[in-house]
Write an enzyme that holds these catalytic residues in place. Structure first.
Site, PDB file in Angstrom:
ATOM      1  CB  SER A 143     -44.561  -6.527 -16.720  1.00 19.55           C
ATOM      2  OG  SER A 143     -44.185  -5.364 -17.441  1.00 19.55           O
ATOM      3  CE1 TYR A 156     -39.472  -8.569 -16.879  1.00 20.34           C
ATOM      4  CE2 TYR A 156     -40.868  -6.910 -17.907  1.00 20.34           C
ATOM      5  CZ  TYR A 156     -40.409  -7.551 -16.779  1.00 20.34           C
ATOM      6  OH  TYR A 156     -40.899  -7.191 -15.552  1.00 20.34           O
TER       7      TYR A 156
END
Length: 250
Positions: A143, A156
């Site tokens: 990501s 995250y």
């Protein structure tokens, strides 16, 4: 195109979103795909759709982070098709949205278990098969949060930064066996996983202002990069961490 003729690809988190798009693209280009995710009925539906379009697919329920499930996935794949050529670690989790200091230990454990430890264990399970057959390709779906912290997605982001480094470490250690490892870092992509972001008008406008291409991406656009890295076209590329973000991280 038949880039994947004779190849077997295992894809986690493939019941929808980026994982499903990768499975469909690889199958469309001649590969055999193993569709896996948490629910058997969900992966069965994807595999059936692929077969309806003349592709080859099988489906296995597998919860990323559960040791028995992960072992069974690789074992059943090799029992069915005799080999593994491509591993796409796409399954991810993010059970919290908020300040990192407020993140409960249980959520941290879940995030790291699915986003970091599961790709490591899948790769370790696939490694001897890659080595035996003379090579393979691992693509980890990371990501942009792994490149720069995403607000309210702190742990995250930490897990994806660690996944980027894991990709580099494995690329260095596996290279002598002709096993390539790369990471793809999607930005805002229109998936169910990120729906809370792109359905929020204010957040979407902010993203679009910060992104040179001025829009979110599609799963097909990310799958195109993943498939390139999974294919022999990228046979001299390993240890790379590639944004797929419309220019957001410039």
């Amino acid at each position: 195109m038949i880039r994947f003729k004779g190849k077997v690809a295992v894809i986690t988190g493939a019941s929808k979103g980026i994982g499903r798009a990768c499975a469909e693209q690889i199958a469309a280009e001649g590969g055999r795909v193993v569709v896996s995710s948490r629910k058997q009925e969900a992966v069965d539906a994807v595999a059936e759709e692929i077969r309806k379009n003349d592709g080859e697919a099988i489906a296995f329920q597998c919860k990323a982070g559960i040791a028995e499930d992960m072992e069974n996935l690789i074992t059943k794949t090799t029992e069915e098709w005799g080999r593994v050529d491509i591993l796409i670690n796409n399954a991810a989790a993010n059970p919290v949205y908020g300040l990192v200091i407020e993140t409960p230990d249980s959520a941290i454990d879940k995030i790291m278990e699915v986003n970091l430890k599961a790709p490591f264990h899948f790769s370790r399970l696939a490694y001897p098969h890659f080595k035996k057959q003379g090579g393979g390709s691992i693509v980890n779906i990371s990501s942009v949060g792994g490149l720069s912290p995403e607000k309210f997605l702190g742990m995250y982001s930490v897990s994806k930064a660690a996944l980027n480094m894991l990709s580099k470490v494995m690329a260095e250690e596996f290279g002598g066996d002709n096993i390539r490892v790369n990471a793809v870092c999607p930005g805002l992509i229109k998936t169910d996983f990120s729906k809370a972001l792109w359905e929020n008008e204010q957040m979407l406008k902010h993203w679009n202002r910060q992104t040179p291409l001025g829009r979110p991406g599609t799963v097909e656009e990310v799958a195109a990069m993943v498939c390139f890295l999974a294919s022999d076209e990228s046979r001299f590329i390993t240890g790379g961490v590639f944004p797929a973000d419309g220019g957001f991280t410039i």
